[in-house]
Write a protein that holds these residues in place. Structure first.
Motif, mmCIF file in Angstrom:
data_model
loop_
_atom_site.group_PDB
_atom_site.id
_atom_site.type_symbol
_atom_site.label_atom_id
_atom_site.label_comp_id
_atom_site.label_asym_id
_atom_site.label_seq_id
_atom_site.Cartn_x
_atom_site.Cartn_y
_atom_site.Cartn_z
ATOM 1 N N TYR A 38 56.815 157.242 -56.659
ATOM 2 C CA TYR A 38 55.747 157.392 -57.639
ATOM 3 C C TYR A 38 55.136 156.043 -57.974
ATOM 4 O O TYR A 38 53.928 155.895 -58.065
ATOM 5 C CB TYR A 38 56.281 158.071 -58.904
ATOM 6 N N MET A 39 56.000 155.040 -58.168
ATOM 7 C CA MET A 39 55.488 153.708 -58.500
ATOM 8 C C MET A 39 54.706 153.101 -57.338
ATOM 9 O O MET A 39 53.718 152.406 -57.560
ATOM 10 C CB MET A 39 56.634 152.771 -58.886
ATOM 11 N N ALA A 40 55.151 153.359 -56.123
ATOM 12 C CA ALA A 40 54.463 152.802 -54.958
ATOM 13 C C ALA A 40 53.153 153.534 -54.704
ATOM 14 O O ALA A 40 52.157 152.923 -54.322
ATOM 15 C CB ALA A 40 55.356 152.891 -53.719
ATOM 16 N N GLY A 41 53.141 154.841 -54.946
ATOM 17 C CA GLY A 41 51.931 155.630 -54.729
ATOM 18 C C GLY A 41 51.523 155.617 -53.268
ATOM 19 O O GLY A 41 52.319 155.370 -52.382
ATOM 20 N N GLY B 148 54.086 158.574 -46.373
ATOM 21 C CA GLY B 148 54.907 157.604 -45.656
ATOM 22 C C GLY B 148 55.292 156.422 -46.527
ATOM 23 O O GLY B 148 56.424 155.938 -46.474
ATOM 24 N N SER B 149 54.363 155.957 -47.323
ATOM 25 C CA SER B 149 54.639 154.847 -48.232
ATOM 26 C C SER B 149 55.682 155.251 -49.270
ATOM 27 O O SER B 149 56.621 154.505 -49.551
ATOM 28 C CB SER B 149 53.357 154.399 -48.932
ATOM 29 N N GLY B 150 55.537 156.435 -49.837
ATOM 30 C CA GLY B 150 56.521 156.918 -50.806
ATOM 31 C C GLY B 150 57.885 157.099 -50.185
ATOM 32 O O GLY B 150 58.899 156.741 -50.791
ATOM 33 N N ALA B 151 57.922 157.631 -48.964
ATOM 34 C CA ALA B 151 59.201 157.814 -48.279
ATOM 35 C C ALA B 151 59.851 156.460 -47.989
ATOM 36 O O ALA B 151 61.071 156.298 -48.146
ATOM 37 C CB ALA B 151 59.003 158.593 -46.986
ATOM 38 N N TRP B 152 59.048 155.483 -47.578
ATOM 39 C CA TRP B 152 59.576 154.155 -47.281
ATOM 40 C C TRP B 152 60.201 153.521 -48.533
ATOM 41 O O TRP B 152 61.298 152.987 -48.484
ATOM 42 C CB TRP B 152 58.479 153.260 -46.728
ATOM 43 N N HIS B 153 59.501 153.603 -49.648
ATOM 44 C CA HIS B 153 60.000 152.992 -50.869
ATOM 45 C C HIS B 153 61.231 153.737 -51.402
ATOM 46 O O HIS B 153 62.156 153.122 -51.930
ATOM 47 C CB HIS B 153 58.886 152.900 -51.916
ATOM 48 N N ALA C 2 55.203 160.041 -54.292
ATOM 49 C CA ALA C 2 53.897 159.505 -53.882
ATOM 50 C C ALA C 2 52.846 160.600 -53.893
ATOM 51 O O ALA C 2 51.692 160.357 -54.260
ATOM 52 C CB ALA C 2 53.994 158.875 -52.499
ATOM 53 N N ALA C 3 53.242 161.808 -53.499
ATOM 54 C CA ALA C 3 52.285 162.923 -53.514
ATOM 55 C C ALA C 3 51.882 163.268 -54.940
ATOM 56 O O ALA C 3 50.714 163.565 -55.212
ATOM 57 C CB ALA C 3 52.891 164.141 -52.826
ATOM 58 N N VAL C 4 52.837 163.212 -55.858
ATOM 59 C CA VAL C 4 52.532 163.499 -57.259
ATOM 60 C C VAL C 4 51.632 162.411 -57.832
ATOM 61 O O VAL C 4 50.680 162.691 -58.561
ATOM 62 C CB VAL C 4 53.840 163.630 -58.088
ATOM 63 N N ALA C 5 51.928 161.146 -57.495
ATOM 64 C CA ALA C 5 51.126 160.025 -58.015
ATOM 65 C C ALA C 5 49.729 160.033 -57.423
ATOM 66 O O ALA C 5 48.770 159.683 -58.099
ATOM 67 C CB ALA C 5 51.815 158.698 -57.710
#
Length: 134
Positions: free
Chosen positions: A42-45, A49-54, A119-122
């Motif tokens: 969520y913080m990474a947004g 893929g970015s959310g999964a990575w973080h 990330a999807a929620v953000a």
């Protein structure tokens, strides 16, 4: 690009909730990984893929840190047993550390899935909010 702030905050959430979750083994650790991965994603947004990575980073940092502490602890305790105890303690600690790192990488997959959901929620709102705040 990796947002280390998001990964470290997710790691801290996993660590704190994991310590509390020791009271309820299994369920507590699972919830800690999911919540911490979600927070990191969520913080990474950004993209899934970015959310999964973080989330993956947040989940695996804890396992690597725990493995390093256990390896060091068993090595130091092994020195009490003299040269043979030191060799056995170091070898046992190394095997334990490698096992914990491997296990934590597998378990970190749950954090990666939760990070993608975060990330999807953000969506795109969170990165814009962070950029506007600077």
């Amino acid at each position: 690009m990796t947002n280390w702030r998001a990964a470290v905050v997710g790691f801290l959430v996993i660590t704190v909730l994991g310590a509390v979750g020791v009271v309820v083994p299994g369920l507590g650790q699972l919830a800690a990984g999911l919540i911490g991965g979600f927070v990191a994603g969520y913080m990474a947004g950004g993209s899934l893929g970015s959310g999964a990575w973080h989330g993956l980073l947040a989940g695996s940092l804890g396992g690597i840190a725990a493995a390093a502490i256990l390896w060091l602890g068993l090595t130091v305790i092994g020195f009490v047993g003299g040269p043979v105890g030191a060799a056995l303690g170091s070898l046992g600690g190394l095997v334990l550390a490698v096992s914990i790192v491997a296990f934590s990488m597998i378990v970190a997959l749950e954090s990666a899935v939760a990070g993608a959901i975060g990330a999807a929620v953000a969506g795109d709102e969170e990165p814009r909010r962070r950029t506007a705040a600077r």
